[in-house]
Write a protein that holds these residues in place. Structure first.
Motif, PDB file in Angstrom:
ATOM      1  N   CYS A 197       0.876  -1.256   0.083  1.00  0.00           N
ATOM      2  CA  CYS A 197       0.107   0.030   0.190  1.00  0.00           C
ATOM      3  C   CYS A 197       0.934   1.255   0.085  1.00  0.00           C
ATOM      4  O   CYS A 197       0.439   2.057  -0.815  1.00  0.00           O
ATOM      5  CB  CYS A 197      -0.946   0.195   1.035  1.00  0.00           C
ATOM      6  SG  CYS A 197      -2.116  -1.179   1.289  1.00  0.00           S
ATOM      7  N   ARG A 214       1.972   4.432  -3.584  1.00  0.00           N
ATOM      8  CA  ARG A 214       1.800   5.868  -3.623  1.00  0.00           C
ATOM      9  C   ARG A 214       3.276   6.629  -3.393  1.00  0.00           C
ATOM     10  O   ARG A 214       3.451   7.659  -4.127  1.00  0.00           O
ATOM     11  CB  ARG A 214       1.077   6.266  -2.410  1.00  0.00           C
ATOM     12  CG  ARG A 214      -0.476   5.628  -2.316  1.00  0.00           C
ATOM     13  CD  ARG A 214      -1.137   6.277  -1.444  1.00  0.00           C
ATOM     14  NE  ARG A 214      -2.594   5.708  -1.210  1.00  0.00           N
ATOM     15  CZ  ARG A 214      -3.609   6.203  -0.890  1.00  0.00           C
ATOM     16  NH1 ARG A 214      -3.656   7.532  -0.370  1.00  0.00           N
ATOM     17  NH2 ARG A 214      -4.752   5.611  -0.999  1.00  0.00           N
ATOM     18  N   GLU A 238      -7.976  -1.460  -0.950  1.00  0.00           N
ATOM     19  CA  GLU A 238      -9.070  -0.462  -1.087  1.00  0.00           C
ATOM     20  C   GLU A 238     -10.344  -1.067  -1.528  1.00  0.00           C
ATOM     21  O   GLU A 238     -11.539  -0.825  -1.012  1.00  0.00           O
ATOM     22  CB  GLU A 238      -8.565   0.702  -1.814  1.00  0.00           C
ATOM     23  CG  GLU A 238      -7.536   1.564  -1.008  1.00  0.00           C
ATOM     24  CD  GLU A 238      -7.112   2.809  -1.799  1.00  0.00           C
ATOM     25  OE1 GLU A 238      -7.963   3.269  -2.465  1.00  0.00           O
ATOM     26  OE2 GLU A 238      -5.899   3.068  -1.890  1.00  0.00           O
ATOM     27  N   SER A 298     -11.803   4.350   1.647  1.00  0.00           N
ATOM     28  CA  SER A 298     -11.562   5.341   0.773  1.00  0.00           C
ATOM     29  C   SER A 298      -9.957   5.642   0.827  1.00  0.00           C
ATOM     30  O   SER A 298      -9.551   4.861   1.716  1.00  0.00           O
ATOM     31  CB  SER A 298     -12.324   6.575   1.173  1.00  0.00           C
ATOM     32  OG  SER A 298     -11.720   7.118   2.413  1.00  0.00           O
ATOM     33  N   GLY A 299      -9.487   6.429  -0.141  1.00  0.00           N
ATOM     34  CA  GLY A 299      -7.960   6.757  -0.203  1.00  0.00           C
ATOM     35  C   GLY A 299      -7.712   7.240   1.051  1.00  0.00           C
ATOM     36  O   GLY A 299      -6.555   6.772   1.701  1.00  0.00           O
ATOM     37  N   ALA A 311      -5.072   5.371   3.632  1.00  0.00           N
ATOM     38  CA  ALA A 311      -3.755   6.005   3.915  1.00  0.00           C
ATOM     39  C   ALA A 311      -3.268   5.982   5.567  1.00  0.00           C
ATOM     40  O   ALA A 311      -2.317   5.332   6.102  1.00  0.00           O
ATOM     41  CB  ALA A 311      -3.346   7.388   3.623  1.00  0.00           C
ATOM     42  N   TYR A 369      -1.146  10.785   1.530  1.00  0.00           N
ATOM     43  CA  TYR A 369      -2.244  11.580   1.505  1.00  0.00           C
ATOM     44  C   TYR A 369      -2.142  12.819   2.588  1.00  0.00           C
ATOM     45  O   TYR A 369      -1.746  12.669   3.749  1.00  0.00           O
ATOM     46  CB  TYR A 369      -3.410  10.951   2.024  1.00  0.00           C
ATOM     47  CG  TYR A 369      -4.843  11.686   1.736  1.00  0.00           C
ATOM     48  CD1 TYR A 369      -5.506  11.699   0.533  1.00  0.00           C
ATOM     49  CD2 TYR A 369      -5.360  12.547   2.895  1.00  0.00           C
ATOM     50  CE1 TYR A 369      -6.636  12.329   0.246  1.00  0.00           C
ATOM     51  CE2 TYR A 369      -6.400  13.104   2.623  1.00  0.00           C
ATOM     52  CZ  TYR A 369      -7.088  13.188   1.659  1.00  0.00           C
ATOM     53  OH  TYR A 369      -8.371  14.019   1.209  1.00  0.00           O
TER      54      TYR A 369
END
Length: 208
Positions: free
Chosen positions: A15, A19, A82, A88-89, A93, A117
């Motif tokens: 995860c 990002r 997710e 949700s994002g 996070a 995020y």
């Protein structure tokens, strides 16, 4: 889900890397192993082997949390966290940082999530934490305030609700990290104020 510590570390690493290093994502087994065994941004620090990671990947694939990406000479892995868990994002996070760093306060979570995020303020962090708490089953839990701590910490529940591995020394280090971040912010504000005062003084002297 009742994931093991190794499975949580593998999932959290996937995860995170999606990002932070999108150019090299999905991850090969070697890259995933290196990410799991990082010495920074990890609590606790682990020393997993390739077989440990491979076993964790097998279980996570069974749970539809991870899949193997085809089309490459080297096997690569991507998470479906997710989508499978339906979060949700921003919530993902928070869960990612909790998986990788253990229980933290809302302030620490906001700081540590910055690369994943950017939360506007601590209240927005708390709002998403409350949302994850209200889930059935809950995905996070607010922990009792530890002796000497100023704020309550939050922990993820993907591996159950046993937080005994996070000793008082971990709480102490976590608290000190939060206090250091606050101190750094104050120093930055003071430096800016001094710069503005210096500029105003120079303008005043030039006008005389």
């Amino acid at each position: 889900m009742n994931l093991t510590q190794n499975e949580i570390r593998v999932l959290g690493t996937l995860c995170e890397k999606q990002r932070t290093v999108p150019d090299t994502y999905p991850l090969s087994l070697n890259a995933l192993l290196a990410g799991c065994n990082q010495k920074t941004s990890r609590q606790p620090v682990l020393e997993l082997t390739e077989s440990d990671v491979a076993a964790a990947l097998d279980r996570l694939k069974e749970l539809r949390l991870v899949n193997e990406v085809s089309g490459s000479r080297v096997a690569r892995y991507a998470h479906q966290f997710e989508k499978t868990v339906a979060v949700s994002g921003p919530a993902a996070a928070l869960l990612t940082v909790l998986m990788l760093r253990g229980p933290q306060t809302a302030g620490e979570l906001r700081l540590n999530c910055e690369r994943l995020y950017s939360f506007a303020d601590i209240s927005s962090v708390e709002a998403f934490l409350e949302e994850l708490t209200a889930r059935e089953p809950a995905l996070v839990r607010e922990l009792p305030r530890a002796p000497g701590a100023r704020e309550n910490r939050w922990g993820q529940l993907l591996g159950g609700d046993d937080f005994s591995d996070f000793s008082s020394s971990t709480v102490k280090n976590s608290t000190e990290a939060g206090e250091l971040a606050t101190l750094q912010a104050r120093v930055a504000a003071l430096e800016q104020e001094v710069g503005e005062l210096r500029s105003a003084l120079q303008e005043l002297l030039a006008a005389r």
